[in-house]
Design an enzyme around this catalytic site. Structure first.
Site, PDB file in Angstrom:
ATOM      1  N   ARG A  75       0.860  -1.183   0.000  1.00 54.18           N
ATOM      2  CA  ARG A  75       0.000   0.000   0.000  1.00 54.18           C
ATOM      3  C   ARG A  75       0.900   1.239   0.000  1.00 54.18           C
ATOM      4  O   ARG A  75       1.653   1.459   0.942  1.00 54.18           O
ATOM      5  CB  ARG A  75      -0.895   0.009   1.251  1.00 54.18           C
ATOM      6  CG  ARG A  75      -1.690   1.276   1.367  1.00 54.18           C
ATOM      7  CD  ARG A  75      -2.599   1.323   2.580  1.00 54.18           C
ATOM      8  NE  ARG A  75      -3.256   2.618   2.578  1.00 54.18           N
ATOM      9  CZ  ARG A  75      -3.291   3.458   3.611  1.00 54.18           C
ATOM     10  NH1 ARG A  75      -2.747   3.138   4.762  1.00 54.18           N
ATOM     11  NH2 ARG A  75      -3.876   4.625   3.490  1.00 54.18           N
ATOM     12  N   HIS A 119      -3.043  10.960   0.610  1.00 50.74           N
ATOM     13  CA  HIS A 119      -2.440  10.761   1.925  1.00 50.74           C
ATOM     14  C   HIS A 119      -1.808  12.100   2.329  1.00 50.74           C
ATOM     15  O   HIS A 119      -0.602  12.204   2.518  1.00 50.74           O
ATOM     16  CB  HIS A 119      -1.438   9.607   1.895  1.00 50.74           C
ATOM     17  CG  HIS A 119      -1.202   8.953   3.235  1.00 50.74           C
ATOM     18  ND1 HIS A 119      -1.345   7.611   3.456  1.00 50.74           N
ATOM     19  CD2 HIS A 119      -0.837   9.483   4.426  1.00 50.74           C
ATOM     20  CE1 HIS A 119      -1.064   7.332   4.731  1.00 50.74           C
ATOM     21  NE2 HIS A 119      -0.737   8.457   5.339  1.00 50.74           N
ATOM     22  N   GLU A 164      -7.535   8.466   6.224  1.00 49.55           N
ATOM     23  CA  GLU A 164      -7.821   9.123   7.503  1.00 49.55           C
ATOM     24  C   GLU A 164      -8.294  10.570   7.352  1.00 49.55           C
ATOM     25  O   GLU A 164      -7.598  11.513   7.752  1.00 49.55           O
ATOM     26  CB  GLU A 164      -6.579   9.102   8.403  1.00 49.55           C
ATOM     27  CG  GLU A 164      -6.065   7.710   8.704  1.00 49.55           C
ATOM     28  CD  GLU A 164      -4.868   7.710   9.664  1.00 49.55           C
ATOM     29  OE1 GLU A 164      -4.315   8.784   9.923  1.00 49.55           O
ATOM     30  OE2 GLU A 164      -4.504   6.638  10.148  1.00 49.55           O
ATOM     31  N   ASN A 288      -7.434   1.825   9.816  1.00 54.39           N
ATOM     32  CA  ASN A 288      -6.131   2.017  10.461  1.00 54.39           C
ATOM     33  C   ASN A 288      -6.375   2.026  11.956  1.00 54.39           C
ATOM     34  O   ASN A 288      -7.266   2.727  12.437  1.00 54.39           O
ATOM     35  CB  ASN A 288      -5.493   3.362  10.071  1.00 54.39           C
ATOM     36  CG  ASN A 288      -5.056   3.400   8.615  1.00 54.39           C
ATOM     37  OD1 ASN A 288      -5.130   2.397   7.900  1.00 54.39           O
ATOM     38  ND2 ASN A 288      -4.586   4.556   8.171  1.00 54.39           N
ATOM     39  N   TYR A 290      -4.487   2.352  15.783  1.00 54.60           N
ATOM     40  CA  TYR A 290      -3.320   2.581  16.639  1.00 54.60           C
ATOM     41  C   TYR A 290      -3.655   2.634  18.122  1.00 54.60           C
ATOM     42  O   TYR A 290      -2.828   2.257  18.942  1.00 54.60           O
ATOM     43  CB  TYR A 290      -2.610   3.890  16.254  1.00 54.60           C
ATOM     44  CG  TYR A 290      -1.931   3.809  14.901  1.00 54.60           C
ATOM     45  CD1 TYR A 290      -0.686   3.213  14.764  1.00 54.60           C
ATOM     46  CD2 TYR A 290      -2.558   4.305  13.756  1.00 54.60           C
ATOM     47  CE1 TYR A 290      -0.063   3.111  13.525  1.00 54.60           C
ATOM     48  CE2 TYR A 290      -1.941   4.211  12.511  1.00 54.60           C
ATOM     49  CZ  TYR A 290      -0.697   3.613  12.406  1.00 54.60           C
ATOM     50  OH  TYR A 290      -0.101   3.505  11.175  1.00 54.60           O
ATOM     51  N   GLU A 347      -3.408  -0.067   8.097  1.00 58.14           N
ATOM     52  CA  GLU A 347      -2.218   0.345   8.867  1.00 58.14           C
ATOM     53  C   GLU A 347      -2.328  -0.194  10.279  1.00 58.14           C
ATOM     54  O   GLU A 347      -3.382  -0.080  10.918  1.00 58.14           O
ATOM     55  CB  GLU A 347      -2.101   1.876   8.993  1.00 58.14           C
ATOM     56  CG  GLU A 347      -1.654   2.586   7.765  1.00 58.14           C
ATOM     57  CD  GLU A 347      -1.550   4.108   7.950  1.00 58.14           C
ATOM     58  OE1 GLU A 347      -1.262   4.569   9.082  1.00 58.14           O
ATOM     59  OE2 GLU A 347      -1.767   4.817   6.956  1.00 58.14           O
TER      60      GLU A 347
HETATM   61  C1  FCB Z   1      -1.260   7.330  10.567  1.00 55.96           C
HETATM   62  C2  FCB Z   1      -0.882   7.881   9.204  1.00 55.96           C
HETATM   63  C3  FCB Z   1       0.461   7.426   8.716  1.00 55.96           C
HETATM   64  C4  FCB Z   1       1.483   7.358   9.830  1.00 55.96           C
HETATM   65  C5  FCB Z   1       0.940   6.604  11.014  1.00 55.96           C
HETATM   66  C6  FCB Z   1       1.902   6.438  12.163  1.00 55.96           C
HETATM   67  O1  FCB Z   1      -2.184   8.168  11.186  1.00 55.96           O
HETATM   68  O2  FCB Z   1      -1.842   7.496   8.247  1.00 55.96           O
HETATM   69  O3  FCB Z   1       0.849   8.252   7.665  1.00 55.96           O
HETATM   70  O4  FCB Z   1       1.910   8.627  10.159  1.00 55.96           O
HETATM   71  O5  FCB Z   1      -0.213   7.235  11.484  1.00 55.96           O
END
Ligand code: FCB
Length: 443
Positions: A75, A119, A164, A288, A290, A347
């Site tokens: 990707r 992006h 995002e 994504n 985190y 991600e």
């Molecule tokens: C996400 C982004 C990516 C990177 C990661 C750590 O929010 O999409 O570009 O910065 O975080």
């Protein structure tokens, strides 16, 4: 020991401005990130993406690295200002040629291309006319997307419209920590709507071409939990959830904004037909993931009357908590609350303080992080979520936006002085996972 379903795709992810460098080459125009990162005080150590990982010149080697690791899909993102330096009008063939070479190299290596169209690197020429706060930017985005569809068609298996939109809108227009660096809530609400509208219009353009490829959007989803069972905390968590998640999920899958977003003034920018366009059917959903956030009521916060509690327990170098169970929950939530479309985790990954020791990087924490998040994906799959793939953020250490180069997310270590690439131990671990399609507990 747990095995992945036969069609599950193991990938890696990057984005253009974070790795390519070559910002003035072959006719590329400036983007908002060039301007922002060159503005004093905006990024850590005043770092910029001018050179980054020099991937623009080193993509052949980088594709070879992926091939060596057995990566099945890559990707990457396409830089709008390479393709249309002024955002609209003239197409820069030399910019498209770079992605053509990249896609050919991937296909030759047996790696499926997944391309993100936006992006975060908006052409500065469009920012000069209001950027995403201007409705015309949505149209310009769909036109640029159509240029890309016409050129690459089905050679790219999956297209992602916007990465995002929450980050682009909120970090860029409310918090001012990302380009274009505004702190204006009215601008944020308008930008969010036009990012979603641009997404919808790009999907319409895609459908008009009858392509064999698939199209989706990638949202960052946060698992939001109340700090306690008290009503005021659960209500604060619900408001935070609207702000972090539902703002960008409800319009795409339910053709409506949450009431609370209406109250923020979104109605002044929504025109008849917009929500129908924004909810044009997709082929897949990108997620994504985190973080999980614990939320408590806080009357001093004027917008949400809510506060995020600092993560307890293990943290990454970004200060983010490690909560793999949150990934199971966000995936289940998409499936049970929004859509049965296939989901790709586009991600997932972590920054840790990596040290190069005698030519190796023993990044056990990253390996454990990835192992636990892949386990979460399997758990979601067992629970009935149609999750088809996982893309590690990131292939390479890279320019982590306002944080500069200090936060290393790569499976591959990059020495920014020499541009030498070194596989971290986590990369070798991922290679074994891909090779065996199985998770083994290490150590
Ligand atoms: C996400 C982004 C990516 C990177 C990661 C750590 O929010 O999409 O570009 O910065 O975080």
């Amino acid at each position: 020991m747990s095995e992945f379903p036969p069609h599950f795709v193991f990938g890696v992810a990057t984005s253009a401005y974070q790795i390519e460098g070559a910002v003035e080459e072959d006719g590329r125009g400036p983007s908002i990130w060039d301007v922002f990162s060159h503005t004093p005080g905006k990024t850590a150590r005043a770092q910029t993406g001018d050179v980054a990982c020099d991937h623009y010149h080193r993509y052949v080697g980088d594709v070879q690295l992926m091939k060596d690791l057995g990566v099945q899909s890559y990707r990457f993102s396409i830089s709008w200002p390479r393709v249309r330096p002024e955002g609209v009008g003239r197409v820069n063939e030399a910019g498209l040629d770079f992605y053509d070479r990249l896609i050919e190299a991937l296909l030759e290596a047996g790696i499926e291309p997944m391309a993100t169209l936006y992006h975060w690197d908006l052409p500065q020429a469009l920012q000069n006319r209001g950027g995403w706060t201007n409705r015309d930017t949505a149209k310009a985005f769909a036109e640029y997307a159509d240029v890309v569809f016409a050129r690459f068609g089905g050679r790219v298996s999956r297209y992602i419209t916007v990465n995002e939109p929450w980050c682009s809108a909120v970090l860029g227009h409310a918090f001012g920590i990302h380009a274009p660096g505004l702190q204006d809530f009215g601008a944020t609400v308008a930008a969010a709507h036009h990012l979603l509208l641009g997404h919808g219009m790009a999907v319409e353009a895609f459908r008009g071409r009858n392509m064999t490829a698939e199209i989706g959007i990638t949202n960052i989803l946060t698992d939001v939990l109340p700090a306690s069972a008290r009503a005021e905390d659960t209500e604060a968590a619900a408001r935070m959830d609207v702000f972090l998640n539902r703002w960008f999920l409800d319009p795409v899958f339910q053709a409506s904004y949450p009431e609370e977003i209406g109250a923020l003034g979104v109605d002044s920018v929504v025109q008849p037909g917009d929500l129908e366009r924004i909810s044009t059917p997709l082929d897949f959903v990108g997620v994504n993931y985190y973080q999980r956030q614990y939320v408590a009521a806080n009357q001093e916060d004027p917008l949400l009357r809510a506060a995020l509690l600092p993560p307890s327990g293990e943290r990454t170098a970004s200060g983010w908590g490690v909560e793999p169970d949150g990934l199971v929950r966000v995936l289940q939530r998409v499936t049970s609350g929004y859509t049965k479309l296939p989901i790709y985790v586009t991600e997932s990954g972590a920054a840790f303080a990596d040290v190069l020791e005698g030519g190796a990087i023993y990044d056990d924490k990253r390996t454990a992080y990835l192992e636990r998040h892949l386990q979460a994906v399997l758990a979601a799959s067992v629970a009935g979520v149609d999750v088809r793939g996982y893309y590690v953020w990131s292939l390479l250490d890279n320019f982590e936006w306002a944080e500069g180069y200090d936060k290393r997310f790569g499976l591959v270590y990059v020495d920014y002085e020499t541009q030498a690439r070194t596989l971290k131990e986590s990369a070798l671990w991922y290679q074994r996972v891909i090779g065996t399609r199985t998770l083994h507990r290490e150590g």
